[in-house]
Write a protein that holds these residues in place. Structure first.
Motif, PDB file in Angstrom:
ATOM      1  N   HIS A  84     -11.632   9.013 -12.629  1.00  0.00           N
ATOM      2  CA  HIS A  84     -10.391   9.022 -11.865  1.00  0.00           C
ATOM      3  C   HIS A  84      -9.821  10.444 -11.773  1.00  0.00           C
ATOM      4  O   HIS A  84      -9.368  10.873 -10.710  1.00  0.00           O
ATOM      5  N   ILE A  85      -9.868  11.171 -12.870  1.00  0.00           N
ATOM      6  CA  ILE A  85      -9.372  12.557 -12.887  1.00  0.00           C
ATOM      7  C   ILE A  85     -10.161  13.403 -11.904  1.00  0.00           C
ATOM      8  O   ILE A  85      -9.584  14.141 -11.094  1.00  0.00           O
ATOM      9  N   PHE A  86     -11.480  13.315 -11.946  1.00  0.00           N
ATOM     10  CA  PHE A  86     -12.299  14.132 -11.054  1.00  0.00           C
ATOM     11  C   PHE A  86     -12.109  13.753  -9.585  1.00  0.00           C
ATOM     12  O   PHE A  86     -12.098  14.612  -8.714  1.00  0.00           O
ATOM     13  N   LYS A  87     -11.935  12.459  -9.312  1.00  0.00           N
ATOM     14  CA  LYS A  87     -11.686  12.031  -7.930  1.00  0.00           C
ATOM     15  C   LYS A  87     -10.324  12.516  -7.443  1.00  0.00           C
ATOM     16  O   LYS A  87     -10.162  12.902  -6.295  1.00  0.00           O
ATOM     17  N   THR A  88      -9.333  12.472  -8.317  1.00  0.00           N
ATOM     18  CA  THR A  88      -7.985  12.876  -7.939  1.00  0.00           C
ATOM     19  C   THR A  88      -7.876  14.377  -7.752  1.00  0.00           C
ATOM     20  O   THR A  88      -7.255  14.848  -6.803  1.00  0.00           O
ATOM     21  N   ILE A  89      -8.488  15.130  -8.638  1.00  0.00           N
ATOM     22  CA  ILE A  89      -8.325  16.583  -8.598  1.00  0.00           C
ATOM     23  C   ILE A  89      -9.256  17.235  -7.585  1.00  0.00           C
ATOM     24  O   ILE A  89      -8.830  18.095  -6.821  1.00  0.00           O
ATOM     25  N   SER A  90     -10.513  16.884  -7.560  1.00  0.00           N
ATOM     26  CA  SER A  90     -11.473  17.480  -6.646  1.00  0.00           C
ATOM     27  C   SER A  90     -11.517  18.997  -6.840  1.00  0.00           C
ATOM     28  O   SER A  90     -11.435  19.481  -7.956  1.00  0.00           O
ATOM     29  N   SER A  91     -11.601  19.760  -5.746  1.00  0.00           N
ATOM     30  CA  SER A  91     -11.671  21.224  -5.866  1.00  0.00           C
ATOM     31  C   SER A  91     -10.289  21.857  -5.802  1.00  0.00           C
ATOM     32  O   SER A  91     -10.133  23.035  -6.090  1.00  0.00           O
ATOM     33  N   GLN A  92      -9.294  21.089  -5.394  1.00  0.00           N
ATOM     34  CA  GLN A  92      -7.918  21.578  -5.390  1.00  0.00           C
ATOM     35  C   GLN A  92      -6.958  20.399  -5.485  1.00  0.00           C
ATOM     36  O   GLN A  92      -7.325  19.273  -5.195  1.00  0.00           O
ATOM     37  N   ILE A  93      -5.737  20.698  -5.929  1.00  0.00           N
ATOM     38  CA  ILE A  93      -4.723  19.651  -6.063  1.00  0.00           C
ATOM     39  C   ILE A  93      -3.349  20.294  -5.895  1.00  0.00           C
ATOM     40  O   ILE A  93      -3.103  21.379  -6.414  1.00  0.00           O
ATOM     41  N   ASP A  94      -2.475  19.635  -5.132  1.00  0.00           N
ATOM     42  CA  ASP A  94      -1.132  20.203  -4.951  1.00  0.00           C
ATOM     43  C   ASP A  94      -0.239  19.783  -6.127  1.00  0.00           C
ATOM     44  O   ASP A  94      -0.624  18.974  -6.966  1.00  0.00           O
ATOM     45  N   GLN A  95       0.932  20.363  -6.191  1.00  0.00           N
ATOM     46  CA  GLN A  95       1.816  20.130  -7.338  1.00  0.00           C
ATOM     47  C   GLN A  95       2.251  18.673  -7.437  1.00  0.00           C
ATOM     48  O   GLN A  95       2.263  18.096  -8.523  1.00  0.00           O
ATOM     49  N   THR A  96       2.579  18.048  -6.314  1.00  0.00           N
ATOM     50  CA  THR A  96       3.025  16.654  -6.335  1.00  0.00           C
ATOM     51  C   THR A  96       1.938  15.734  -6.877  1.00  0.00           C
ATOM     52  O   THR A  96       2.202  14.877  -7.722  1.00  0.00           O
ATOM     53  N   ALA A  97       0.712  15.912  -6.409  1.00  0.00           N
ATOM     54  CA  ALA A  97      -0.401  15.080  -6.875  1.00  0.00           C
ATOM     55  C   ALA A  97      -0.698  15.335  -8.346  1.00  0.00           C
ATOM     56  O   ALA A  97      -0.992  14.401  -9.102  1.00  0.00           O
ATOM     57  N   SER A  98      -0.598  16.587  -8.783  1.00  0.00           N
ATOM     58  CA  SER A  98      -0.866  16.883 -10.198  1.00  0.00           C
ATOM     59  C   SER A  98       0.203  16.256 -11.085  1.00  0.00           C
ATOM     60  O   SER A  98      -0.101  15.713 -12.149  1.00  0.00           O
ATOM     61  N   GLU A  99       1.460  16.293 -10.651  1.00  0.00           N
ATOM     62  CA  GLU A  99       2.528  15.664 -11.428  1.00  0.00           C
ATOM     63  C   GLU A  99       2.335  14.154 -11.485  1.00  0.00           C
ATOM     64  O   GLU A  99       2.568  13.528 -12.515  1.00  0.00           O
ATOM     65  N   GLY A 100       1.904  13.559 -10.378  1.00  0.00           N
ATOM     66  CA  GLY A 100       1.639  12.123 -10.356  1.00  0.00           C
ATOM     67  C   GLY A 100       0.506  11.733 -11.294  1.00  0.00           C
ATOM     68  O   GLY A 100       0.599  10.735 -12.018  1.00  0.00           O
ATOM     69  N   LEU A 101      -0.555  12.524 -11.309  1.00  0.00           N
ATOM     70  CA  LEU A 101      -1.684  12.253 -12.208  1.00  0.00           C
ATOM     71  C   LEU A 101      -1.249  12.362 -13.667  1.00  0.00           C
ATOM     72  O   LEU A 101      -1.568  11.500 -14.485  1.00  0.00           O
ATOM     73  N   LEU A 102      -0.500  13.402 -13.993  1.00  0.00           N
ATOM     74  CA  LEU A 102      -0.026  13.568 -15.366  1.00  0.00           C
ATOM     75  C   LEU A 102       0.905  12.421 -15.762  1.00  0.00           C
ATOM     76  O   LEU A 102       0.836  11.913 -16.889  1.00  0.00           O
ATOM     77  N   TYR A 103       1.750  11.995 -14.841  1.00  0.00           N
ATOM     78  CA  TYR A 103       2.642  10.855 -15.092  1.00  0.00           C
ATOM     79  C   TYR A 103       1.814   9.614 -15.402  1.00  0.00           C
ATOM     80  O   TYR A 103       2.091   8.880 -16.352  1.00  0.00           O
ATOM     81  N   GLN A 104       0.787   9.381 -14.585  1.00  0.00           N
ATOM     82  CA  GLN A 104      -0.055   8.197 -14.755  1.00  0.00           C
ATOM     83  C   GLN A 104      -0.780   8.236 -16.101  1.00  0.00           C
ATOM     84  O   GLN A 104      -0.839   7.228 -16.810  1.00  0.00           O
ATOM     85  N   LEU A 105      -1.309   9.387 -16.478  1.00  0.00           N
ATOM     86  CA  LEU A 105      -2.012   9.506 -17.754  1.00  0.00           C
ATOM     87  C   LEU A 105      -1.058   9.348 -18.936  1.00  0.00           C
ATOM     88  O   LEU A 105      -1.417   8.772 -19.959  1.00  0.00           O
TER      89      LEU A 105
END
Length: 153
Positions: A84-105
């Motif tokens: 899930h982390i690798f699919k979400t992050i890929s080769s780049q990630i914006d701040q909103t998506a990174s905050e959402g991923l960290l929230y989810q984890l």
């Protein structure tokens, strides 16, 4: 005192947690009546606090008998978390998506609140004073390195 959005969010999370399938179906108008608010308040809570980045899938059916279905994405197997982390992050990630991923984890118990806060600070646009798209690429690399290090224990 908490605001209505927070109360609605906590209520939805509570009934999601009690659901055996991890899925709930709600009627927007019924929920608005329950919390004595306008239906657009329900839309706001769902669209801002139950996003894919935060680990939720939301479907809605409009019209008579319409509903909103909210499903929590389960991150229960260690391998699925890394996938899930690798699919979400890929080769780049914006701040909103990174905050959402960290929230989810953090919500799933894979990160402590302190670990999540440190990561948010490290990958924030204030810390990464670079132009786009380079900032999003470096954010992705830093985030992947930190998460792999923490979760590959």
């Amino acid at each position: 005192m908490r605001n209505v959005s927070e109360v609605i969010e906590q209520y939805l999370k509570q009934i999601l947690q009690q659901s055996s399938e991890g899925v709930i179906e709600i009627q927007r108008n019924d929920l608005a009546d329950r919390f004595e608010c306008v239906p657009s308040q329900i839309n706001y809570v769902i669209s801002t606090r139950f996003t894919l980045e935060k680990g939720y899938i939301v479907e809605s059916k409009r019209g008579g008998g319409g509903y909103i279905r909210i499903q929590k994405i389960a991150l229960n197997a260690h391998g699925s978390v890394l996938d899930h982390i690798f699919k979400t992050i890929s080769s780049q990630i914006d701040q909103t998506a990174s905050e959402g991923l960290l929230y989810q984890l953090e919500e799933s118990g894979y990160l402590t609140s302190r670990e999540a806060a440190l990561m948010r600070a490290a990958v924030s646009r204030e810390a990464l004073l670079l132009k786009l798209p380079l900032r999003d690429e470096i954010r992705a690399n830093i985030l992947k390195a930190m998460l792999i290090s923490l979760l590959s224990k």
